[in-house]
Design an enzyme around this catalytic site. Structure first.
Site, PDB file in Angstrom:
ATOM      1  N   LYS A  35       0.825  -1.208   0.000  1.00  0.00           N
ATOM      2  CA  LYS A  35       0.000   0.000   0.000  1.00  0.00           C
ATOM      3  C   LYS A  35       0.870   1.274   0.000  1.00  0.00           C
ATOM      4  O   LYS A  35       2.073   1.221   0.282  1.00  0.00           O
ATOM      5  CB  LYS A  35      -0.934  -0.037   1.217  1.00  0.00           C
ATOM      6  CG  LYS A  35      -1.924  -1.221   1.196  1.00  0.00           C
ATOM      7  CD  LYS A  35      -2.858  -1.157   2.405  1.00  0.00           C
ATOM      8  CE  LYS A  35      -3.879  -2.284   2.403  1.00  0.00           C
ATOM      9  NZ  LYS A  35      -4.825  -2.169   3.549  1.00  0.00           N
TER      10      LYS A  35
ATOM     11  N   TYR B  72     -12.823  -2.873  -2.301  1.00  0.00           N
ATOM     12  CA  TYR B  72     -13.216  -2.700  -0.909  1.00  0.00           C
ATOM     13  C   TYR B  72     -14.733  -2.601  -0.746  1.00  0.00           C
ATOM     14  O   TYR B  72     -15.213  -1.926   0.173  1.00  0.00           O
ATOM     15  CB  TYR B  72     -12.513  -1.477  -0.313  1.00  0.00           C
ATOM     16  CG  TYR B  72     -11.073  -1.749   0.104  1.00  0.00           C
ATOM     17  CD1 TYR B  72     -10.692  -2.975   0.650  1.00  0.00           C
ATOM     18  CD2 TYR B  72     -10.097  -0.765  -0.020  1.00  0.00           C
ATOM     19  CE1 TYR B  72      -9.380  -3.222   1.040  1.00  0.00           C
ATOM     20  CE2 TYR B  72      -8.774  -1.005   0.375  1.00  0.00           C
ATOM     21  CZ  TYR B  72      -8.433  -2.238   0.907  1.00  0.00           C
ATOM     22  OH  TYR B  72      -7.130  -2.475   1.304  1.00  0.00           O
TER      23      TYR B  72
ATOM     24  N   ASN C 214      -2.077   0.174   7.135  1.00  0.00           N
ATOM     25  CA  ASN C 214      -1.473  -1.078   7.594  1.00  0.00           C
ATOM     26  C   ASN C 214      -0.629  -1.780   6.538  1.00  0.00           C
ATOM     27  O   ASN C 214      -0.464  -2.994   6.554  1.00  0.00           O
ATOM     28  CB  ASN C 214      -2.564  -2.000   8.158  1.00  0.00           C
ATOM     29  CG  ASN C 214      -3.642  -2.269   7.141  1.00  0.00           C
ATOM     30  OD1 ASN C 214      -3.500  -1.919   5.968  1.00  0.00           O
ATOM     31  ND2 ASN C 214      -4.714  -2.906   7.559  1.00  0.00           N
TER      32      ASN C 214
ATOM     33  N   HIS D  38      -1.913  -5.470   1.629  1.00  0.00           N
ATOM     34  CA  HIS D  38      -3.160  -6.217   1.428  1.00  0.00           C
ATOM     35  C   HIS D  38      -2.815  -7.634   1.008  1.00  0.00           C
ATOM     36  O   HIS D  38      -1.867  -7.847   0.254  1.00  0.00           O
ATOM     37  CB  HIS D  38      -3.998  -5.570   0.309  1.00  0.00           C
ATOM     38  CG  HIS D  38      -5.075  -6.481  -0.193  1.00  0.00           C
ATOM     39  ND1 HIS D  38      -6.290  -6.590   0.442  1.00  0.00           N
ATOM     40  CD2 HIS D  38      -5.099  -7.379  -1.217  1.00  0.00           C
ATOM     41  CE1 HIS D  38      -7.018  -7.516  -0.197  1.00  0.00           C
ATOM     42  NE2 HIS D  38      -6.320  -7.996  -1.205  1.00  0.00           N
TER      43      HIS D  38
ATOM     44  N   GLU E 277      -9.302 -11.207  -7.343  1.00  0.00           N
ATOM     45  CA  GLU E 277      -8.402 -10.048  -7.233  1.00  0.00           C
ATOM     46  C   GLU E 277      -7.269 -10.123  -8.262  1.00  0.00           C
ATOM     47  O   GLU E 277      -6.899  -9.108  -8.856  1.00  0.00           O
ATOM     48  CB  GLU E 277      -7.862  -9.949  -5.801  1.00  0.00           C
ATOM     49  CG  GLU E 277      -8.967  -9.552  -4.827  1.00  0.00           C
ATOM     50  CD  GLU E 277      -8.587  -9.622  -3.354  1.00  0.00           C
ATOM     51  OE1 GLU E 277      -7.419  -9.923  -3.022  1.00  0.00           O
ATOM     52  OE2 GLU E 277      -9.487  -9.359  -2.518  1.00  0.00           O
TER      53      GLU E 277
HETATM   54  N1  UDP Z   1      -9.855  -1.053   7.805  1.00  0.00           N
HETATM   55  C1  UDP Z   1      -9.791  -0.120   8.845  1.00  0.00           C
HETATM   56  N2  UDP Z   1     -10.495  -0.382  10.005  1.00  0.00           N
HETATM   57  C2  UDP Z   1     -11.245  -1.510  10.172  1.00  0.00           C
HETATM   58  C3  UDP Z   1     -11.309  -2.441   9.120  1.00  0.00           C
HETATM   59  C4  UDP Z   1     -10.605  -2.182   7.958  1.00  0.00           C
HETATM   60  O1  UDP Z   1      -9.132   0.915   8.711  1.00  0.00           O
HETATM   61  O2  UDP Z   1     -11.870  -1.673  11.244  1.00  0.00           O
HETATM   62  C5  UDP Z   1      -9.108  -0.800   6.543  1.00  0.00           C
HETATM   63  C6  UDP Z   1      -7.677  -1.359   6.611  1.00  0.00           C
HETATM   64  O3  UDP Z   1      -6.840  -0.547   5.794  1.00  0.00           O
HETATM   65  C7  UDP Z   1      -7.889  -2.733   6.018  1.00  0.00           C
HETATM   66  C8  UDP Z   1      -8.887  -2.423   4.899  1.00  0.00           C
HETATM   67  O4  UDP Z   1      -9.750  -1.434   5.452  1.00  0.00           O
HETATM   68  O5  UDP Z   1      -6.670  -3.284   5.565  1.00  0.00           O
HETATM   69  C9  UDP Z   1      -9.698  -3.625   4.410  1.00  0.00           C
HETATM   70  O6  UDP Z   1     -10.344  -4.230   5.520  1.00  0.00           O
HETATM   71  P1  UDP Z   1     -10.330  -5.814   5.737  1.00  0.00           P
HETATM   72  O7  UDP Z   1     -11.326  -6.106   6.795  1.00  0.00           O
HETATM   73  O8  UDP Z   1     -10.473  -6.501   4.424  1.00  0.00           O
HETATM   74  O9  UDP Z   1      -8.864  -6.079   6.366  1.00  0.00           O
HETATM   75  P2  UDP Z   1      -7.573  -6.849   5.782  1.00  0.00           P
HETATM   76  O10 UDP Z   1      -8.067  -8.003   4.955  1.00  0.00           O
HETATM   77  O11 UDP Z   1      -6.798  -5.832   4.978  1.00  0.00           O
HETATM   78  O12 UDP Z   1      -6.810  -7.293   7.001  1.00  0.00           O
HETATM   79 MG    MG Z   2      -9.404  -7.964   3.376  1.00  0.00          MG
END
Ligand code: UDP
Ligand code: MG
Length: 135
Positions: free
Chosen positions: A9, A49, A112, A115, A126
């Protein structure tokens, strides 16, 4: 061999962590079989997303993900989908274990660094979304 979609990212690229993250992936024994740097459009972000679009923080995620280029990659290996999720660490930095990419380098919830696809079905969706339907 199993494959997954990984995306470094914008925060990681701005902070100069691209090489560190790629090294961790390669040293774990996974193969990067395709890669490209690009800027995410709002249209593709809304697809990628769609599961968080209704959340209050979504506008911040859009701004964050459009804050610079990303590096999209296809990564292959044995049980790589699950394995990459373990290397990445939990979504929220406070819950991400030390030794994981997020646990070692992330210091705020949204930003974070990386991805990784969360299932075999989403990995294929994806990879095709970002590398084309013949990928
Ligand atoms: N995200 C966030 N807060 C949350 C959940 C998600 O900021 O409570 C953001 C974060 O950048 C995350 C992205 O949205 O990586 C996609 O969410 P997902 O639940 O798919 O998490 P991931 O698979 O990336 O761990
Ligand atoms: Mg995810």
């Amino acid at each position: 061999m199993e494959r997954t979609y990984i995306m470094i990212k914008p925060d990681a690229i701005k902070r100069g962590l691209m090489g560190e993250i790629i090294t961790r992936i390669e040293h774990h024994g996974y193969k990067i079989t395709n890669a490209k740097m690009f800027n995410m459009t709002e249209e593709v972000l809304n697809e990628h997303y769609s599961h968080i679009m209704s959340r209050s923080f979504y506008p911040e995620i859009v701004a964050y993900m459009q804050g610079g280029p990303v590096l999209g990659m296809v990564v292959e290996g044995k049980r790589v989908i699950e394995g990459m999720r373990i290397l990445m660490g939990a979504t929220k930095y406070l819950e991400a274990a030390p030794g994981t990419i997020r646990g070692d380098y992330s210091f705020m919830d949204g930003e974070n660094l990386i991805h990784g696809s969360d299932s075999a079905e989403n990995a294929e969706i994806e990879i095709k979304r970002f590398f084309g339907k013949n990928a």
